[in-house]
Motif scaffolding. Structure first.
Motif, PDB file in Angstrom:
ATOM      1  N   GLY A  14      -4.342   3.979   5.354  1.00 42.52           N
ATOM      2  CA  GLY A  14      -2.988   4.501   5.429  1.00 42.52           C
ATOM      3  C   GLY A  14      -2.638   4.974   6.828  1.00 42.52           C
ATOM      4  N   LEU A  15      -3.559   5.718   7.460  1.00 43.57           N
ATOM      5  CA  LEU A  15      -3.323   6.190   8.827  1.00 43.57           C
ATOM      6  C   LEU A  15      -3.234   5.023   9.800  1.00 43.57           C
ATOM      7  CD1 LEU A  15      -5.643   9.338   9.066  1.00 43.57           C
ATOM      8  CD2 LEU A  15      -3.195   9.238   8.595  1.00 43.57           C
ATOM      9  N   ILE A  16      -4.081   4.027   9.602  1.00 47.15           N
ATOM     10  CA  ILE A  16      -4.044   2.848  10.473  1.00 47.15           C
ATOM     11  C   ILE A  16      -2.706   2.129  10.345  1.00 47.15           C
ATOM     12  CG2 ILE A  16      -5.064   0.571  10.895  1.00 47.15           C
ATOM     13  CD1 ILE A  16      -7.752   1.759  10.018  1.00 47.15           C
ATOM     14  N   GLY A  17      -2.231   2.011   9.102  1.00 47.50           N
ATOM     15  CA  GLY A  17      -0.936   1.372   8.875  1.00 47.50           C
ATOM     16  C   GLY A  17       0.194   2.143   9.532  1.00 47.50           C
ATOM     17  N   MET A  18       0.157   3.473   9.439  1.00 51.67           N
ATOM     18  CA  MET A  18       1.194   4.285  10.070  1.00 51.67           C
ATOM     19  C   MET A  18       1.175   4.128  11.588  1.00 51.67           C
ATOM     20  SD  MET A  18       1.373   7.840   7.843  1.00 51.67           S
ATOM     21  CE  MET A  18      -0.369   8.097   7.507  1.00 51.67           C
ATOM     22  N   GLU A  19      -0.015   4.120  12.149  1.00 52.62           N
ATOM     23  CA  GLU A  19      -0.140   3.951  13.604  1.00 52.62           C
ATOM     24  C   GLU A  19       0.360   2.573  14.042  1.00 52.62           C
ATOM     25  OE1 GLU A  19      -3.458   4.564  17.156  1.00 52.62           O
ATOM     26  OE2 GLU A  19      -4.091   4.530  15.041  1.00 52.62           O
ATOM     27  N   ASP A  20       0.042   1.551  13.257  1.00 50.74           N
ATOM     28  CA  ASP A  20       0.516   0.192  13.578  1.00 50.74           C
ATOM     29  C   ASP A  20       2.038   0.121  13.560  1.00 50.74           C
ATOM     30  OD1 ASP A  20      -2.037  -0.705  13.882  1.00 50.74           O
ATOM     31  OD2 ASP A  20      -2.192  -1.609  11.881  1.00 50.74           O
ATOM     32  N   ARG A  21       2.651   0.806  12.606  1.00 51.88           N
ATOM     33  CA  ARG A  21       4.110   0.792  12.531  1.00 51.88           C
ATOM     34  C   ARG A  21       4.730   1.396  13.790  1.00 51.88           C
ATOM     35  NH1 ARG A  21       6.114  -0.526   7.585  1.00 51.88           N
ATOM     36  NH2 ARG A  21       4.729  -0.330   5.772  1.00 51.88           N
ATOM     37  N   MET A  22       4.171   2.502  14.245  1.00 51.73           N
ATOM     38  CA  MET A  22       4.720   3.152  15.433  1.00 51.73           C
ATOM     39  C   MET A  22       4.488   2.309  16.692  1.00 51.73           C
ATOM     40  SD  MET A  22       6.239   5.841  14.331  1.00 51.73           S
ATOM     41  CE  MET A  22       6.678   4.749  12.969  1.00 51.73           C
TER      42      MET A  22
ATOM     43  N   HIS B 140     -14.501  16.511   4.240  1.00 53.39           N
ATOM     44  CA  HIS B 140     -14.873  15.108   4.047  1.00 53.39           C
ATOM     45  C   HIS B 140     -13.761  14.306   3.403  1.00 53.39           C
ATOM     46  CE1 HIS B 140     -15.742  16.982   0.156  1.00 53.39           C
ATOM     47  NE2 HIS B 140     -15.561  15.766  -0.367  1.00 53.39           N
ATOM     48  N   SER B 141     -12.809  14.990   2.740  1.00 56.02           N
ATOM     49  CA  SER B 141     -11.748  14.264   2.034  1.00 56.02           C
ATOM     50  C   SER B 141     -10.475  14.106   2.856  1.00 56.02           C
ATOM     51  CB  SER B 141     -11.403  15.002   0.725  1.00 56.02           C
ATOM     52  OG  SER B 141     -10.830  16.261   1.014  1.00 56.02           O
ATOM     53  N   LEU B 142     -10.487  14.656   4.082  1.00 56.47           N
ATOM     54  CA  LEU B 142      -9.299  14.510   4.916  1.00 56.47           C
ATOM     55  C   LEU B 142      -9.091  13.046   5.255  1.00 56.47           C
ATOM     56  CD1 LEU B 142      -9.762  17.529   7.363  1.00 56.47           C
ATOM     57  CD2 LEU B 142      -8.332  17.409   5.324  1.00 56.47           C
ATOM     58  N   PRO B 143      -7.828  12.610   5.308  1.00 58.02           N
ATOM     59  CA  PRO B 143      -7.544  11.184   5.488  1.00 58.02           C
ATOM     60  C   PRO B 143      -7.675  10.718   6.937  1.00 58.02           C
ATOM     61  CG  PRO B 143      -5.493  12.394   5.363  1.00 58.02           C
ATOM     62  CD  PRO B 143      -6.589  13.399   5.126  1.00 58.02           C
ATOM     63  N   VAL B 144      -8.848  10.920   7.534  1.00 56.67           N
ATOM     64  CA  VAL B 144      -9.058  10.514   8.920  1.00 56.67           C
ATOM     65  C   VAL B 144      -9.541   9.065   8.959  1.00 56.67           C
ATOM     66  CG1 VAL B 144     -10.325  10.974  11.050  1.00 56.67           C
ATOM     67  CG2 VAL B 144      -9.596  12.876   9.584  1.00 56.67           C
ATOM     68  N   GLY B 145      -8.818   8.203   9.659  1.00 57.57           N
ATOM     69  CA  GLY B 145      -9.257   6.819   9.842  1.00 57.57           C
ATOM     70  C   GLY B 145      -9.076   5.921   8.645  1.00 57.57           C
ATOM     71  N   GLY B 146      -8.328   6.391   7.609  1.00 57.69           N
ATOM     72  CA  GLY B 146      -8.114   5.550   6.442  1.00 57.69           C
ATOM     73  C   GLY B 146      -7.127   4.435   6.732  1.00 57.69           C
TER      74      GLY B 146
ATOM     75  N   HIS C 211       0.831  -1.205   0.000  1.00 54.63           N
ATOM     76  CA  HIS C 211       0.000   0.000   0.000  1.00 54.63           C
ATOM     77  C   HIS C 211       0.867   1.257   0.000  1.00 54.63           C
ATOM     78  CE1 HIS C 211      -2.097   3.328   2.070  1.00 54.63           C
ATOM     79  NE2 HIS C 211      -3.156   2.914   1.396  1.00 54.63           N
ATOM     80  N   ASP C 212       1.888   1.253   0.865  1.00 53.17           N
ATOM     81  CA  ASP C 212       2.741   2.445   0.967  1.00 53.17           C
ATOM     82  C   ASP C 212       3.484   2.711  -0.330  1.00 53.17           C
ATOM     83  OD1 ASP C 212       1.887   2.680   3.533  1.00 53.17           O
ATOM     84  OD2 ASP C 212       3.710   1.896   4.464  1.00 53.17           O
ATOM     85  N   ILE C 213       4.067   1.655  -0.903  1.00 55.39           N
ATOM     86  CA  ILE C 213       4.855   1.837  -2.124  1.00 55.39           C
ATOM     87  C   ILE C 213       3.975   2.232  -3.301  1.00 55.39           C
ATOM     88  CG2 ILE C 213       6.279   0.637  -3.825  1.00 55.39           C
ATOM     89  CD1 ILE C 213       7.375  -1.056  -1.540  1.00 55.39           C
TER      90      ILE C 213
ATOM     91  N   LEU D  27       9.881   4.689  10.100  1.00 55.94           N
ATOM     92  CA  LEU D  27       9.741   6.139   9.907  1.00 55.94           C
ATOM     93  C   LEU D  27       9.713   6.497   8.429  1.00 55.94           C
ATOM     94  CD1 LEU D  27      12.171   7.397  12.691  1.00 55.94           C
ATOM     95  CD2 LEU D  27       9.691   7.684  12.660  1.00 55.94           C
ATOM     96  N   TYR D  28      10.520   5.817   7.647  1.00 50.17           N
ATOM     97  CA  TYR D  28      10.545   6.051   6.199  1.00 50.17           C
ATOM     98  C   TYR D  28       9.172   5.773   5.588  1.00 50.17           C
ATOM     99  CZ  TYR D  28      11.983   5.581   1.312  1.00 50.17           C
ATOM    100  OH  TYR D  28      12.092   5.711  -0.042  1.00 50.17           O
ATOM    101  N   ARG D  29       8.561   4.650   5.985  1.00 48.44           N
ATOM    102  CA  ARG D  29       7.255   4.303   5.429  1.00 48.44           C
ATOM    103  C   ARG D  29       6.173   5.303   5.854  1.00 48.44           C
ATOM    104  NH1 ARG D  29       8.241   1.734   1.025  1.00 48.44           N
ATOM    105  NH2 ARG D  29       9.191  -0.316   1.284  1.00 48.44           N
ATOM    106  N   VAL D  30       6.279   5.794   7.083  1.00 51.11           N
ATOM    107  CA  VAL D  30       5.318   6.812   7.527  1.00 51.11           C
ATOM    108  C   VAL D  30       5.477   8.076   6.679  1.00 51.11           C
ATOM    109  CG1 VAL D  30       4.695   8.353   9.438  1.00 51.11           C
ATOM    110  CG2 VAL D  30       5.130   5.922   9.870  1.00 51.11           C
ATOM    111  N   MET D  31       6.720   8.476   6.434  1.00 49.44           N
ATOM    112  CA  MET D  31       6.950   9.633   5.567  1.00 49.44           C
ATOM    113  C   MET D  31       6.388   9.403   4.169  1.00 49.44           C
ATOM    114  SD  MET D  31      10.757  11.121   6.409  1.00 49.44           S
ATOM    115  CE  MET D  31      11.587   9.623   6.909  1.00 49.44           C
ATOM    116  N   GLN D  32       6.563   8.194   3.668  1.00 50.53           N
ATOM    117  CA  GLN D  32       6.090   7.874   2.319  1.00 50.53           C
ATOM    118  C   GLN D  32       4.570   7.992   2.232  1.00 50.53           C
ATOM    119  OE1 GLN D  32       6.625   3.756   0.964  1.00 50.53           O
ATOM    120  NE2 GLN D  32       7.437   4.578  -0.947  1.00 50.53           N
ATOM    121  N   GLU D  33       3.868   7.402   3.200  1.00 56.68           N
ATOM    122  CA  GLU D  33       2.404   7.461   3.188  1.00 56.68           C
ATOM    123  C   GLU D  33       1.918   8.877   3.438  1.00 56.68           C
ATOM    124  OE1 GLU D  33      -1.578   6.515   2.989  1.00 56.68           O
ATOM    125  OE2 GLU D  33       0.196   5.436   2.300  1.00 56.68           O
TER     126      GLU D  33
END
Length: 394
Positions: free
Chosen positions: A362-370, A354-360, A194-196, A306-312
């Protein structure tokens, strides 16, 4: 119905059930003649031996049935019955088979003190039998080894069975851990894909639009160069990621490994700040960035996260931020934490909320990484700016 019956029979005749139901069958067979005699002659007219044998058989069978659930209670009934019925060698068969059956049953007791209690009381019964039985006392030379052999053999079998059950359970636990690891790895691969793909395809799409509507030929060529570079990098990253899934550990094309540059997954976090700042500039954003060099002391796995979070986050900026607006990327050390902060202007808060990336995803993946590194993650809107922060213990 057949499956239920099979399960019930397996449960009843497995382990202790074999001893109990087998013992009941033996005791009933021994007592059958005495029971028939009582039925024919009546309770009053039957010989005393028949009455005592029938009663002993029935009581011991009842004790075995109780032993299916309460072993200690069954052993207590047997020992009490032994003092009452087996004062001499009159009921020889009942005495011999019962000591074998109940010694085997005692060996299956879960608690050690129950087993020791039975053996102690049984020894006491044998001692008193020597004094009470007269000439029949010689039977103890036969009963004692028989009881010891029955107990020892059954206990050995049950210990072996317990070890086997433990080994089977450990194998099941290992299999479950393996399945959990596979599932976790699938999630990691899906997240990396997803990130790539999301990042690079988003940039390609934006650059394609820029090339299409560019009034300047050079701008169009620059956009095409970005598209070509990103396409090559994306293909390379996907190839390496798919290589992980191959059991032989080789790429589909062996010649590629000698010429390809390192994948995005091998880029340091410091390099990531430079790379994604440049990507945003190529997408016509006004970018400011700041990095502290001691970030490079982080473990490679933490830098990759951190790199993947920056990418997303860069993907989200390109998709949702104010076109040509200001954005910033900073990667610094605060105390014992490495902190990433990315901000950007929101296009129009009233119309694009409505288009802000809240709860998508991508955000879930970033949170899981941290969270995987014991870190923190937060993304929210404040004063017309989208602010993303991610931290990892340093």
């Amino acid at each position: 119905m057949k499956v239920r019956l099979k399960d019930t029979l397996t449960k009843q005749f497995a382990g202790r059930g074999v001893i109990i139901w087998g013992g009941i069958a033996v005791l009933l067979a021994i007592s059958a003649t005495e029971i028939v005699t009582i039925l024919q002659d009546g309770f009053i007219g039957a010989p005393p031996k028949s009455i005592r044998g029938a009663l002993a058989g029935v009581i011991l069978c009842i004790a075995l049935v109780i032993g299916q659930r309460w072993v200690a209670a069954a052993l207590g009934i047997y020992l009490a019955s032994s003092f009452f019925f087996f004062g001499n060698g009159t009921l020889l068969f009942w005495m011999v088979f019962s000591v074998v059956i109940f010694s085997a049953l005692a060996a299956t007791a879960e608690y050690r003190h129950v087993r020791l209690w039975y053996l102690t009381v049984l020894t006491g019964w044998m001692v008193q039998f020597i004094f009470r039985a007269g000439d029949d006392a010689i039977l103890t030379l036969f009963l004692a080894p028989l009881a010891a052999l029955s107990y020892t053999l059954t206990r050995s079998i049950f210990l072996l069975r317990e070890r086997n059950d433990k080994a089977v359970q450990e194998m099941k636990d290992a299999e479950n851990r393996s399945l959990m690891a596979i599932e976790a790895e699938r999630k990691n691969i899906a997240r990396d894909l997803h990130d790539i793909v999301a990042h690079d395809i988003t940039v390609v799409a934006m650059q394609s639009k820029a090339a299409k509507f560019a009034n300047d030929g050079q701008m169009a060529l620059d956009a095409i160069d970005v598209i070509a570079k990103l396409s090559t990098e994306t293909l390379h990253d996907l190839r390496l990621m798919l290589n992980v899934l191959r059991t032989d550990g080789t790429m589909a094309d062996p010649a590629v490994s000698a010429t390809d540059k390192p994948a995005a997954t091998t880029v340091y976090a410091v390099q990531g700040v430079e790379l994604f700042s440049q990507r945003l500039r190529e997408a016509n954003f006004v970018v400011s960035s700041h990095t502290e060099e001691n970030i490079s002391e982080l473990p490679r796995s933490a830098q990759t996260a951190l790199y993947r979070v920056m990418q997303e986050a860069t993907t989200n900026v390109i998709k949702h931020a104010l076109p040509g607006g200001e954005c910033s990327i900073s990667l610094t050390v605060h105390g014992e934490e490495a902190k990433l902060k990315i901000t950007n202007q929101i296009a129009n808060l009233a119309t694009s909320k409505h288009s802000l990336p809240v709860g998508g995803s991508g955000l879930i993946g970033m949170e899981d990484r941290m969270k995987a590194f014991g870190g923190k993650f937060n993304a929210s809107e404040h004063d017309g700016r989208w602010i993303l922060t991610a931290s990892i213990p340093f």
